[in-house]
Design an enzyme around this catalytic site. Structure first.
Site, PDB file in Angstrom:
ATOM      1  N   ALA B  88      44.855  30.713  42.397  1.00  0.00           N
ATOM      2  CA  ALA B  88      44.685  31.929  41.747  1.00  0.00           C
ATOM      3  C   ALA B  88      44.426  33.074  42.735  1.00  0.00           C
ATOM      4  O   ALA B  88      43.416  32.839  43.453  1.00  0.00           O
ATOM      5  CB  ALA B  88      43.709  31.950  40.775  1.00  0.00           C
ATOM      6  N   ASP B  89      44.948  34.174  42.635  1.00  0.00           N
ATOM      7  CA  ASP B  89      44.602  35.469  43.558  1.00  0.00           C
ATOM      8  C   ASP B  89      43.801  36.270  42.547  1.00  0.00           C
ATOM      9  O   ASP B  89      43.824  35.985  41.481  1.00  0.00           O
ATOM     10  CB  ASP B  89      45.703  35.846  44.433  1.00  0.00           C
ATOM     11  CG  ASP B  89      46.863  36.458  43.424  1.00  0.00           C
ATOM     12  OD1 ASP B  89      47.859  36.912  43.958  1.00  0.00           O
ATOM     13  OD2 ASP B  89      46.532  36.647  42.471  1.00  0.00           O
TER      14      ASP B  89
END
Lengths: 284, 140
Positions: B88-89
């Site tokens: 996840a960014d």
């Protein structure tokens, strides 16, 4: 201009030492050097093994914590890109071995390096990893896949997180695809600013500042205050550039304005790399 | 994507058997010790006293995370799973928070949103916010 060091290695395989990194002069003032890797172009297991030998024990541990082979590979490439990029700028007295670099964090957790005396920032997506380098002024970069889909309604997302001016701007764009594109561009610019500031997201929540395109020029963006009374008041302390990389990604670069550079706009020099294998200068 | 290091401490309070006291630092470097039984707040400390989130909450958070990150249904997620380790960014994290707000009918402050790094932290924050809501209603 392409510099390839593959031919000798192709004859004898990877049993010999990989060649050194081509050393480079530090960026000049108001110049940002932007390096990127496309993970899909790095397939060789022995090359990846060589990269893993550049990392510190902590970095290796973090790579192993990633869930799945692709994420592990990309985490490895990200650290490799940071170390090899910075090592290229070593001055003559210091070792140019990427393994010898020592990183520390500022008070807010932003990574820094003492030697060589430069600023850097990294950003990655599934399919592209980038590292920006500057001298004298802090830098922040952010990359996003141009095709990245937003799961929520774009305007609802913007209303929740962006500034009122930015919401107004986005709501004037009627085509949903164009609206999504502008949303993504704004996201990268805002992220780049927060990362350049280096104080964490709490220091500059997204809805407290506005980034808008400069009037009368084809490119360039301004950071503006969020005041209803005077939205024309823009902060000249920060410079922005928005680029396309590899035809597939937006990359935003933000640096602090440097008095000594005069009014010159931000200049970004882009290079694609497979460290130790190939560097390619991408002309802008 | 920026990464901030956070340190969290948890220790069992002998007199409160089923309570987990966790201390979340907003900034990486500043740390102030607390003495047990007397909590003082400062700009750099955020103390959260809460029961560990219900398993159902953890499960709902996991489902939302899997959907946002397009993980396969059989990906094994635990409460300790870190968003960053799942790929996840910051944009993903914000979308996850928005989905959680919709699911649980709560409102998360932006600074809290950016500081969530694991499924457990998300679940704890959700239950904290749900409890604080003026109208008591079961989360959907």
């Amino acid at each position: 201009m392409r510099i390839s060091a593959m031919s000798q290695m192709q004859r004898v395989g990877f049993s010999i030492e990989l060649p050194s990194l081509v050393p480079l002069q530090l960026p000049s003032r108001m110049e940002t050097h932007l390096w990127y890797i496309l993970p899909d172009e790095v397939k060789s297991k022995s090359l990846l093994k060589h990269y893993s030998q550049l990392l510190s024990p902590t970095e290796k541990h973090r790579v192993l914590q990633m869930r799945g082979d692709e994420l592990k590979k990309n985490a490895l490439l990200a650290r490799t890109l940071v170390r090899t990029t910075i090592a290229r700028y070593q001055t003559n007295n210091a070792s140019d071995d990427p393994r010898c670099l020592i990183f520390k964090k500022n008070a807010y957790g932003k990574p820094e390096v003492d030697n060589p005396p430069l600023h850097f920032n990294i950003s990655h997506t599934d399919s592209l990893i980038a590292c920006g380098v500057t001298v004298h002024v802090p830098v922040g970069i952010d990359v996003e896949d141009k095709e990245r889909k937003i799961k929520h309604n774009v305007l609802a997302f913007a209303q929740r997180f962006y500034s009122p001016d930015e919401v107004n701007f986005l709501s004037t764009i009627l085509d949903p695809e164009a609206q999504r594109t502008e949303f993504i561009k704004l996201w990268t610019l805002k992220e780049a600013y927060v990362k350049a500031l280096g104080k964490g997201f709490s220091a500059a929540p997204f809805n407290t500042f506005t980034i808008k395109a400069k009037a009368h020029t084809k490119q360039g963006y301004d950071l503006c205050a969020n005041s209803v009374e005077d939205t024309s008041k823009c902060n000249g302390d920060w410079k922005f550039a928005l680029l396309e990389l590899a035809g597939s990604h937006y990359a935003a670069v933000c640096t602090e304005y440097d008095q000594a550079s005069g009014g010159a706009p931000l200049r970004v020099i882009v290079r694609k790399t497979i460290p130790f294998v190939e560097d390619e200068l991408i002309s802008q | 994507m920026a990464s901030l290091s956070t340190t969290s401490l948890s220790f069992k309070a002998p007199s409160i058997q089923s309570t987990r006291i966790s201390q979340v630092l907003r900034k990486a470097s500043s740390f102030q010790s607390i003495s047990f039984g007397r909590f003082h707040s400062s700009k750099s400390l955020r103390l959260q006293i809460s029961c560990a989130a219900k398993p159902e909450t953890v499960q709902k958070v996991s489902d939302i995370v899997k959907e946002q990150l397009a993980l396969s249904a059989d990906t094994a997620l635990t409460a300790e799973s870190k968003f960053s380790a799942l790929g996840a960014d910051s944009l993903d994290t914000v979308e996850i928070v928005m989905a959680l707000e919709e699911k649980f009918n709560i409102s998360v402050e932006e600074s809290d949103a950016q500081n969530i790094t694991t499924i457990q932290e998300a679940a704890d924050l959700i239950e904290d916010l749900v409890q604080k809501k003026p109208a008591t209603s079961e989360a959907s």
